[in-house]
Write a protein that holds these residues in place. Sequence first.
Motif: not given
Length: 184
Positions: A38-42, A98-102
């Motif tokens: 929900a971060e606006p800057s995304l 930091g939206y994805l992780e391995q």
Amino acid sequence: MGTLIKLSLHLQHWGKAKISYPLTEESVLCVRADAPLAEPSLHSDFAKAFGARPTLSVLRALELFSSPQRFGELLRTTSERFSSRRLVQIAAFLLQRGYLEQLHSYIYCVSEPPPPPSGAPPRSLALWRLFWQLRPLLYGEHPIEEIVWQAEIERDAVAELIDAYEEHLVCVVMPGDACSHSVI
């Protein structure tokens, strides 16, 4: 090389860099459970990076990574709709923020295999020796990528070892900590 690693770790400590495993076809990626969606800057950051009308929206990009899968498989299944280069750029963008992780495969040794009987095929003996060479790394603390790198062996050799000693080794897939192999 030591200075570069120390500098990378210093920058990571102060939040100025992110250290990650290399992004390869074998990488397993998924949206982080705690990703700030929900971060606006995304949306604005994504638009700045990929244009005001990108061929793939940020929400559609996140949807591609909604369930864990190998990155190579994702590249193959989306190659008709998106260029591989663009998908790599999007994955790197989402990883950096930091939206994805391995996810990584960790190997746990639950019991030690007996030595092969005398007269066993040479491959059997080679696998047993490989097991003992890798034994210090089989406590679930080192992902397969790190084992391959440290032992200077092919990933296929580790896969063959897991198959040969499946009753002695347990493979677990889970998010991993960053390593010092590369800096994105």
